[in-house]
Enzyme design. Structure first.
Site, PDB file in Angstrom:
ATOM      1  N   THR A   1     -14.695  62.294 111.381  1.00 43.83           N
ATOM      2  CA  THR A   1     -14.886  60.841 111.363  1.00 43.83           C
ATOM      3  C   THR A   1     -15.568  60.346 112.623  1.00 43.83           C
ATOM      4  OG1 THR A   1     -13.057  60.466 109.871  1.00 43.83           O
ATOM      5  CG2 THR A   1     -13.554  58.669 111.374  1.00 43.83           C
TER       6      THR A   1
ATOM      7  N   THR B   1     -10.065  64.942 112.261  1.00 44.72           N
ATOM      8  CA  THR B   1      -8.658  64.937 112.687  1.00 44.72           C
ATOM      9  C   THR B   1      -7.721  65.649 111.709  1.00 44.72           C
ATOM     10  OG1 THR B   1      -8.292  62.796 111.618  1.00 44.72           O
ATOM     11  CG2 THR B   1      -8.904  62.786 113.963  1.00 44.72           C
ATOM     12  N   ASP B   2      -8.152  65.782 110.438  1.00 40.57           N
ATOM     13  CA  ASP B   2      -7.205  66.301 109.435  1.00 40.57           C
ATOM     14  C   ASP B   2      -6.740  67.723 109.738  1.00 40.57           C
ATOM     15  OD1 ASP B   2      -7.347  63.900 108.107  1.00 40.57           O
ATOM     16  OD2 ASP B   2      -8.635  64.604 106.494  1.00 40.57           O
TER      17      ASP B   2
ATOM     18  N   SER C   1     -13.035  67.911 108.001  1.00 36.01           N
ATOM     19  CA  SER C   1     -11.965  68.922 108.009  1.00 36.01           C
ATOM     20  C   SER C   1     -11.826  69.587 106.646  1.00 36.01           C
ATOM     21  CB  SER C   1     -10.627  68.265 108.355  1.00 36.01           C
ATOM     22  OG  SER C   1     -10.620  67.787 109.663  1.00 36.01           O
TER      23      SER C   1
HETATM   24  N1  ASP Z   1     -11.244  63.223 107.012  1.00 35.54           N
HETATM   25  C1  ASP Z   1     -11.640  63.258 108.382  1.00 35.54           C
HETATM   26  C2  ASP Z   1     -11.743  64.687 108.861  1.00 35.54           C
HETATM   27  O1  ASP Z   1     -10.752  65.261 109.223  1.00 35.54           O
HETATM   28  C3  ASP Z   1     -10.678  62.512 109.190  1.00 35.54           C
HETATM   29  C4  ASP Z   1     -11.052  62.365 110.605  1.00 35.54           C
HETATM   30  O2  ASP Z   1     -11.922  63.031 111.143  1.00 35.54           O
HETATM   31  O3  ASP Z   1     -10.389  61.549 111.229  1.00 35.54           O
HETATM   32  O4  ASP Z   1     -12.822  65.206 108.884  1.00 35.54           O
END
Ligand code: ASP
Length: 330
Positions: free
Chosen positions: A15, A89-90, A57
Site C-alpha cells: 500500500t 503490511t499484510d 502481500s
Molecule cells: N494489502 C496490502 C499489502 O499487504 C496492505 C498494505 O500494504 O498495507 O500489500
C-alpha cells in the site's frame, strides 16, 4: 546517531507504493517515488534506492522472499550502514522473520509499510519511511536482527504481528511490546536485544511445499487430507496450548507416521505450548508423544516459513523445532 550514514531503501510493493486503482488494475510505484527528498529525511542520512519487487502481500511467494533476502544481502555486502525495506503490511511480519532466518544482518535492517496509500488522506508512508531510515542509520539496532518500524515503534521480527486490519497503528508485539521507538529522528531503545532468531545453519532457495491448517470448532481430520497429499510438511495453528480435535489429531499423527513433518503452533498470539498438562485424544501430550513437533512461541505463518526454508536447506525438522516430550504415560 553518527553523521554521514548510507542507508539502502529497498522497495518491495504494498500500500505504501500503490497507485490509484484504474478499473481492476492497481500498480506499485518504484523506489524513486518513495525516496524522501533531503529535507524529509533524517539529517546525515544518504539514501541509496533500489527496486526489488512491486507486489501486494497477497501475491508474495517464497521465491519472492528469496529474491528480497538476496537484495538485502547485496546492500549489506556493498557496505551500507543500514537497510530499509518497504513492503505490504499484510505479510510484513513474515518477511521480517524470513530475513532473520536468511540474512546475516550485521547492520540494522528495518522493514516498514503503510496502511494508507499515497492517494488517501493522511498517508502514513512518508513518516514510517523517515522513522525507519532513522532507526536503520543507528548501529545500536544491529544486534536486534531485522525489525519492523511502524508508527514510530520498533518491534523485533520474531514477536511482531499485524494486530489491526485497517488503522495506522497496525502492528504490535503482544507477548512483549516494542523494544524501542523513534522520536525526532532519534532511535530510543527501551530493552536490550532479546534472544534473536539464529540464522539457518544452511541456506538454499525454497524447494518444498508446506501446508497450513487452523484448528477450530468442528474442524476434523478431513481438513488435512488434501493438504497432506499436496505438501511436504504441515503446520497447524492449534487451539490454546497445543490442542486439536481428536479426529484432526489422528489425521496429523497419520501424516507424521507417513514421514511428513507436522509442526504445532498456537492460534493464541501469546503464551506457551504446554507439555505435561492435558492428556487424551488431541491433547498436547498425545501429539508430543506421537512425535509431532512444537514451535514454541512462534506464530503459525512464521513457523511455516521456518519449516519451508529450513527443509529446503536440508535441515531436519527436529533441529528446526527441538521439541520436549511429556513424561511417559503410566
Ligand atoms: N494489502 C496490502 C499489502 O499487504 C496492505 C498494505 O500494504 O498495507 O500489500
Amino acid at each position: 546517531m553518527a553523521a554521514g550514514r548510507s542507508v539502502a531503501l529497498i522497495a518491495a510493493g504494498g500500500t505504501i507504493a500503490v497507485t490509484p486503482p484504474s478499473g481492476d488494475v492497481q500498480e506499485h510505484r518504484g523506489v524513486a517515488d518513495l525516496t524522501p527528498p533531503p529535507g524529509d529525511r533524517p539529517a546525515g542520512v544518504e539514501v541509496v534506492p533500489r527496486d526489488a519487487l512491486g507486489l501486494s502481500s497477497r501475491r508474495m511467494t517464497a521465491d519472492d522472499l528469496w529474491t528480497l533476502a538476496s537484495a538485502v544481502d547485496d546492500e549489506i555486502a556493498a557496505g551500507r550502514d543500514g537497510v530499509v525495506v518497504t513492503h505490504g503490511t499484510d505479510t510484513l511480519e513474515e518477511t521480517a522473520y524470513t530475513l532473520s532466518l536468511l540474512v546475516d544482518t550485521t547492520v540494522p535492517v528495518a522493514i516498514t509499510g503503510a496502511m494508507r496509500s499515497p492517494h488517501h488522506s493522511g498517508p502514513d508512508g512518508p513518516a514510517n519511511i523517515r522513522a525507519a531510515l532513522a532507526a536503520a542509520a543507528d548501529p545500536a539496532l544491529a544486534p536486534y536482527g531485522p525489525v519492523v518500524v511502524f508508527q514510530d515503534e520498533v518491534h523485533v521480527a520474531g514477536l511482531v504481528t499485524k494486530t489491526h486490519s485497517a488503522r495506522v497503528a497496525a502492528f504490535g508485539s503482544p507477548a512483549a511490546g516494542p523494544v524501542g521507538f523513534v522520536a525526532e529522528d532519534r532511535l530510543e531503545l527501551l530493552l536490550g536485544p532479546p534472544p534473536v532468531t539464529a540464522l539457518l545453519p544452511r541456506r538454499a532457495a525454497p524447494s518444498v511445499q508446506v501446508g497450513l491448517v487452523y484448528a477450530a470448532t468442528g474442524i476434523d481430520g478431513s481438513a488435512v487430507e488434501t493438504l497432506s497429499s499436496d505438501s511436504d510438511a504441515v503446520v497447524v495453528g492449534a487451539l490454546g496450548a497445543g490442542h486439536v480435535s481428536p479426529s484432526l489429531g489422528a489425521a496429523l499423527v497419520e501424516c507424521a507416521e507417513a514421514g511428513k513433518p507436522v509442526v504445532i503452533t498456537s492460534r493464541c498470539p501469546d503464551g506457551a505450548l504446554l507439555t505435561n498438562t492435558y492428556g487424551g485424544a488431541g491433547s498436547e501430550q498425545e501429539l508430543r508423544r506421537a512425535g509431532l513437533h512444537f514451535a514454541g512461541t512462534l506464530s503459525a505463518p512464521k513457523a511455516r516459513l521456518r519449516l519451508l526454508f529450513g527443509l529446503s536447506a536440508g535441515v531436519p525438522v527436529g533441529e528446526l523445532f527441538p521439541t520436549r516430550r511429556p513424561a511417559p504415560a503410566h
